[in-house]
Design a protein around this motif. Structure first.
Motif, short mmCIF file in Angstrom:
data_model
loop_
_atom_site.label_atom_id
_atom_site.label_comp_id
_atom_site.label_asym_id
_atom_site.label_seq_id
_atom_site.Cartn_x
_atom_site.Cartn_y
_atom_site.Cartn_z
N THR A 98 -4.75 6.62 -1.92
CA THR A 98 -4.14 5.38 -1.46
C THR A 98 -4.26 4.35 -2.57
N THR A 99 -3.13 3.76 -2.95
CA THR A 99 -3.20 2.67 -3.92
C THR A 99 -2.75 1.40 -3.22
N THR A 100 -3.53 0.37 -3.33
CA THR A 100 -3.22 -0.91 -2.71
C THR A 100 -3.25 -1.99 -3.77
N VAL A 101 -2.24 -2.84 -3.72
CA VAL A 101 -2.12 -3.93 -4.70
C VAL A 101 -2.23 -5.25 -3.95
N TYR A 102 -3.07 -6.14 -4.48
CA TYR A 102 -3.30 -7.47 -3.89
C TYR A 102 -3.17 -8.51 -4.99
N GLN A 140 0.82 -1.19 0.00
CA GLN A 140 0.00 0.00 0.00
C GLN A 140 0.87 1.26 0.00
N THR A 141 0.48 2.22 -0.81
CA THR A 141 1.15 3.52 -0.82
C THR A 141 0.09 4.60 -0.77
N THR A 142 0.25 5.52 0.17
CA THR A 142 -0.68 6.64 0.25
C THR A 142 0.08 7.93 -0.04
N PHE A 143 -0.52 8.76 -0.89
CA PHE A 143 0.07 10.05 -1.24
C PHE A 143 -0.74 11.18 -0.58
N TYR A 144 -0.03 12.06 0.10
CA TYR A 144 -0.66 13.24 0.70
C TYR A 144 -0.02 14.48 0.10
N PRO A 145 -0.82 15.51 -0.19
CA PRO A 145 -0.22 16.77 -0.66
C PRO A 145 0.67 17.34 0.45
N MET A 146 1.80 17.89 0.04
CA MET A 146 2.72 18.47 1.02
C MET A 146 2.06 19.59 1.81
N SER A 147 1.03 20.19 1.25
CA SER A 147 0.37 21.30 1.94
C SER A 147 -0.19 20.85 3.29
N LEU A 148 -0.49 19.56 3.44
CA LEU A 148 -1.02 19.08 4.73
C LEU A 148 0.03 19.26 5.82
N ILE A 149 1.29 19.10 5.48
CA ILE A 149 2.36 19.30 6.45
C ILE A 149 2.36 20.75 6.92
N GLU A 150 2.26 21.63 5.94
CA GLU A 150 2.27 23.05 6.28
C GLU A 150 1.06 23.42 7.12
N ARG A 151 0.00 22.65 6.96
CA ARG A 151 -1.19 22.92 7.76
C ARG A 151 -1.12 22.21 9.11
N GLY A 152 -0.01 21.62 9.44
CA GLY A 152 0.18 21.11 10.79
C GLY A 152 0.32 19.61 10.93
N ALA A 153 0.13 18.87 9.86
CA ALA A 153 0.16 17.42 9.98
C ALA A 153 1.59 16.90 9.82
N THR A 154 2.44 17.35 10.73
CA THR A 154 3.87 17.05 10.57
C THR A 154 4.19 15.58 10.81
N LYS A 155 3.34 14.91 11.53
CA LYS A 155 3.63 13.48 11.80
C LYS A 155 3.58 12.63 10.55
N LEU A 156 3.00 13.18 9.49
CA LEU A 156 2.97 12.41 8.24
C LEU A 156 4.38 12.04 7.80
N LEU A 157 5.37 12.81 8.28
CA LEU A 157 6.75 12.55 7.88
C LEU A 157 7.41 11.48 8.75
N GLN A 158 6.72 11.06 9.80
CA GLN A 158 7.26 10.02 10.67
C GLN A 158 7.24 8.67 9.98
#
Lengths: 261, 261
Positions: free
Chosen positions: B235-239, B149-167
């Motif tokens: 989110t793209t998931t491959v099975y 599974q791979t999920t892509f988030y716009p970098m703007s979410l980080i700037e809006r405070g969701a810094t844990k996405l980088l964890q």
DNA sequence: GCAAATTTGTTCGTATGTATT
DNA sequence: CAATACATACGAACAAATTTG
């Protein structure tokens, strides 16, 4: 020399295809040319091509050559639709297809009386061997075979008044709606189960799939539930996997505009 | 002689398998024995077996023999789940798996900063080349590779405070819930798109799929929508298609009990 | 642990059949 | 009808994987 030669050749050709050097629809070098290019025997070259064929990358046509397959603009079907007895599932998909500028057609309905197989009996919570009405239909888009559908109804629905289920024609405005009128069954929910498998002979013939079974089919089982929690129908629909895609919407989802992703 | 000999042999063998004469797990006659039985050369016999292999009916093991494949008890995933920011999709599937008496495990999370590809930018309504955070994870059931599974988030979410996405670790109790806390994004809906395609090299390696690409994979794209109608994740998931099945529930559906259908 | 036997995997050569242009 | 290109079929030899003694 870890990799056998036919795989190396297949890999090189794959690269030439994916890089765009040999674009979709273009012809690969002939087997004779590939023998020279990669210094291999014709059988080895053919093994390489067979690998790419199984992977769906190329397609060989006797007397013509081998060609890079062109991507098909897929048919899209939404599985989370309206529930109500007032809506016909057929109408929903017809609307969806027309919106895409394509033309749907359907075959006549074939009605049969059958004994429930073990699987069907299990899903519909019937005794194995119970009497069933099956209604089968083939569907096309722009003349291309698109899906084959069979719905199983317990014979008890006939006894409860839904005699039109035995009619070998489409039931207007829809079978689910008709069941509401005829015997008070309202569909309050359904469950779909999606799997992929290799096609059987029937399906290969109808969908004109290659005989080697490299194109799988989607098989979708839909169980309908009535207001009493009764499982009153089982619909199985088969779609070739090379030209179909499915959508599911949960919660609030804005309408789809273009051919997004 | 309408049908070539290798197909005739394949048909006969298919009959012997489907009739139960050669049950799942049993060994087919060796190539030498088949040469005698059907009076054909070894290459012709091998062509017949290759056909059955592509159709997923048999499996050849070098040094051992050719065996009828045993059906895999499939993993079942429900695609219509809870929406709320209070529920972790991971938790939902974990609960579902545990209920089946199986044990799920997950790899570490791999976090990358990427430029949006054309496809991803299109889906998320971003400029091509926009900055993205991608979070990738591999998942197993009973030790068997189950999905990537791979999920892509716009970098703007980080700037809006969701810094844990980088964890590079799992975010508890769930990424969707975290986005609610960190920047007020609530997922009010999502759309899944389901397709089937041949695996790439990466996927063949991870899922241990045969190199000839005869086992396809499901690819599910999930776009999440926020209360503002914003597409805030893809989110793209491959099975692998040979061991997975999906469920969709619409309306009122009684809970699933056993391994129905 | 090694060697032999068994079984499938790869590669070549050759000939002929079938489909399309 | 001829030329071209893929499809089927046979035979042969050696390689690689696995099991067995």
């Amino acid at each position: 020399m870890a990799e056998p030669m036919y795989r190396q050749i297949a890999e090189i050709l794959r690269g030439r295809i994916e890089s765009g050097e040999i674009p979709p629809g273009a012809q690969l070098p002939t087997e004779i040319e590939l023998m020279d290019q990669y210094n291999a025997s014709r059988n080895t070259v053919r093994d390489a091509i067979k690998l790419l064929t199984t992977r769906g990358l190329v397609e060989a046509r006797a007397g013509q050559g081998t060609f890079v397959v062109e991507k098909i603009n897929p048919f899209v079907t939404t599985l989370t639709g309206e529930l109500g007895a007032n809506v016909n599932e057929s109408q929903v998909y017809v609307a969806e297809i027309l919106k895409g500028g394509r033309t749907p057609t359907v075959s006549e309905v074939r009605v049969e009386i059958q004994q429930a197989s073990e699987v069907v009996a299990d899903v519909l919570r019937l005794e194995p061997g119970a009497q069933l009405v099956s209604r089968h239909q083939q569907r096309f888009i722009d003349g291309i075979p698109w899906s084959m559908q069979t719905t199983f109804y317990p014979m008890s629905l006939i006894e409860r008044g839904a005699t039109k289920l035995l009619q070998a024609t489409n039931i207007h405005p829809g079978t689910v709606a008709y069941l509401g009128e005829a015997c008070g069954i309202k569909q309050v929910g359904y469950r779909d189960s999606i799997a992929v498998r290799t096609p059987d002979e029937n399906e290969m013939r109808f969908f004109k799939l290659p005989a080697d079974g490299r194109v799988p089919v989607f098989e979708i089982f839909r169980v309908g539930y009535s207001q009493d929690g009764e499982r009153f129908r089982l619909t199985t629909t088969v779609y070739p996997a090379d030209r179909n895609r499915f959508l599911i919407k949960v919660g609030e989802v804005p309408p789809r505009d273009v051919a997004a992703e």
